[in-house]
Enzyme design. Sequence first.
Site, PDB file in Angstrom:
ATOM      1  N   CYS A  87      16.410  11.879  32.862  1.00  0.00           N
ATOM      2  CA  CYS A  87      15.815  12.633  33.971  1.00  0.00           C
ATOM      3  C   CYS A  87      15.882  11.824  35.257  1.00  0.00           C
ATOM      4  O   CYS A  87      15.512  10.651  35.285  1.00  0.00           O
ATOM      5  CB  CYS A  87      14.366  12.983  33.649  1.00  0.00           C
ATOM      6  N   CYS A 101       8.414  15.757  32.788  1.00  0.00           N
ATOM      7  CA  CYS A 101       8.310  16.534  34.021  1.00  0.00           C
ATOM      8  C   CYS A 101       8.553  18.005  33.684  1.00  0.00           C
ATOM      9  O   CYS A 101       9.004  18.336  32.580  1.00  0.00           O
ATOM     10  CB  CYS A 101       9.330  16.033  35.042  1.00  0.00           C
ATOM     11  N   CYS A 121      12.231  18.862  32.337  1.00  0.00           N
ATOM     12  CA  CYS A 121      12.485  18.443  30.960  1.00  0.00           C
ATOM     13  C   CYS A 121      11.575  19.177  29.983  1.00  0.00           C
ATOM     14  O   CYS A 121      11.962  19.411  28.831  1.00  0.00           O
ATOM     15  CB  CYS A 121      12.294  16.932  30.834  1.00  0.00           C
ATOM     16  N   CYS A 161       9.062  10.864  34.893  1.00  0.00           N
ATOM     17  CA  CYS A 161       9.216  11.537  33.606  1.00  0.00           C
ATOM     18  C   CYS A 161       9.437  10.500  32.515  1.00  0.00           C
ATOM     19  O   CYS A 161       9.956   9.406  32.770  1.00  0.00           O
ATOM     20  CB  CYS A 161      10.393  12.512  33.681  1.00  0.00           C
ATOM     21  N   HIS A 189      16.135  12.365  23.202  1.00  0.00           N
ATOM     22  CA  HIS A 189      17.589  12.253  23.306  1.00  0.00           C
ATOM     23  C   HIS A 189      18.273  12.743  22.031  1.00  0.00           C
ATOM     24  O   HIS A 189      19.321  13.384  22.090  1.00  0.00           O
ATOM     25  CB  HIS A 189      17.988  10.814  23.595  1.00  0.00           C
ATOM     26  N   GLU A 248      13.283   8.288  22.616  1.00  0.00           N
ATOM     27  CA  GLU A 248      14.461   8.308  21.751  1.00  0.00           C
ATOM     28  C   GLU A 248      14.607   9.652  21.048  1.00  0.00           C
ATOM     29  O   GLU A 248      15.713  10.194  20.939  1.00  0.00           O
ATOM     30  CB  GLU A 248      14.354   7.183  20.718  1.00  0.00           C
TER      31      GLU A 248
END
EC number: 3.4.-.-
Length: 501
Positions: free
Chosen positions: A272, A296, A299, A277, A265, A262
């Site tokens: 992703c 990953c 990201c 990920c 974001h 969260e």
Amino acid sequence: MVQCRPPQEFSFGPRALKDALISCDLALKQLYTSAFSPSERLFLSEAYNPHRTLFSTLLIHSAFDWLLSRPEAPEDFETFHASLQLRKQSLARKHIYLQPIDLSEGLAGCPLLDHLRSCAEAFFLGLRVKCLPSVASASINCCSRPARDTDGLQLHTDGILSFLKNNKPGDALCVLGLTLADLYPHDAWTFTFGRFLPGHEVGVCSFARFSGEFLQAGSSIPDSALLEAAAGGPETLPQEGGQTLCYSALGMVQCCKVTCHELCHLLGLGSCRWLRCLLQGVLSLDEALRRPLDLCPICLRKLHHLLGFRLLERYKRLHTWTRVMLEMWSGQEAGEPSVSEDTLPFSADSGMGCESDTEPVTSPSEPVTPDAWSHTFPDGPEPVSEEGLSSLAASEVLLKLGGPVDALEEYRQWLDACIQALEREVAEEELVQVDAAVDALGRWEMFTGQLPVTKQYMPCVKDNVGLRRVLGDKFSSLRRRLSSRRLAKASSSQCHWGAEN
């Protein structure tokens, strides 16, 4: 549910993964080279290296997986970088605030909050995570309803989000509400793990679904020295009759996953679809359990661009946090069977729930999906759709969870491998070899959003005159028969009409 046995790999191919990480834009390529050392770039090249060992390709386990159910264009670094220009968020604010809701300051709340805070500070290295005083849900102007698939009440997310927006501290980069109560975002949906308010950097997530089998009975409190070292012990929930329930290590890890997912974001990272990920969406508890605890390489570059940490330092901080967690839980759950990627518990809602992951243009978070049992969708996009771990058709978890310490130990070993890779001296020639090998590969064909061109049938070179004559005679005979029947029917109708007159 339709299961894929064995799971099927899903990949865009090495060339696409390389472009997603580095970008085709010359300025972003130069930014990549200047931001990372050779050892860091070789580590990140695991994103597109066909012989990768530290990161895994996405796997499709069922026909209802999030990846298939929510098809969208994946967010590469170039898209993420462009979206930052549209955001009003100021990274000069270095504080993440966690807002407990109905989490007391005693044993029921503090250890859980301390675990989440210490994990988030290691995950988002460079930011300070603060816990606000707990507030009672009764003091928040939010609706509630009886849960459809469990006992107890569910809280509506909109009221909580409005409360967080109106009470956001001035120095807050973002605020995330945390609750053990179940949440629902819409009357048609069964429940959601999390939701956020686009443009205001506030969100809320629930740990209610990580109860039941994720809890273990216990009456003793872990060693106080370990509690102090790890900023808290296992989460305890007081029950009627004086019995105490404690989160297992696996349950605590799931809470950390939801929280970090969260927060990513809220900081601007989208979902992703490149590799396994933490920012993958989930449509069931099974997918949530399979999701890794870290990012990953693609990201990770996005988060690095925001916070500017050194990769090695971040992994060392996460390694320290994991080691302390292992010391706290080792021995408490030693007799439980292990959980691995191939032996994950199976839940009744597998493939039928929904995490949200359809991101609005102005926000990298995902809207939640409606109740998957009825497959009914609300009209129009949700204006406050938050990321998501939303699982909408979840029922009781009918699984036996075991081996949470093994899961933490596996994560610690993975962090060890990452640290060793980043500490190794790397020459530029080694990077050139990897890039050249990938550039020599052809691009994989992918759907472009356009329908295929209608196939043009070429006329036959050899025309069989005899066959054409036979078919022509046959069709002519059929036409004559149909015409005669129509005439006979018409004359018969006229006779009947005259007789009636």
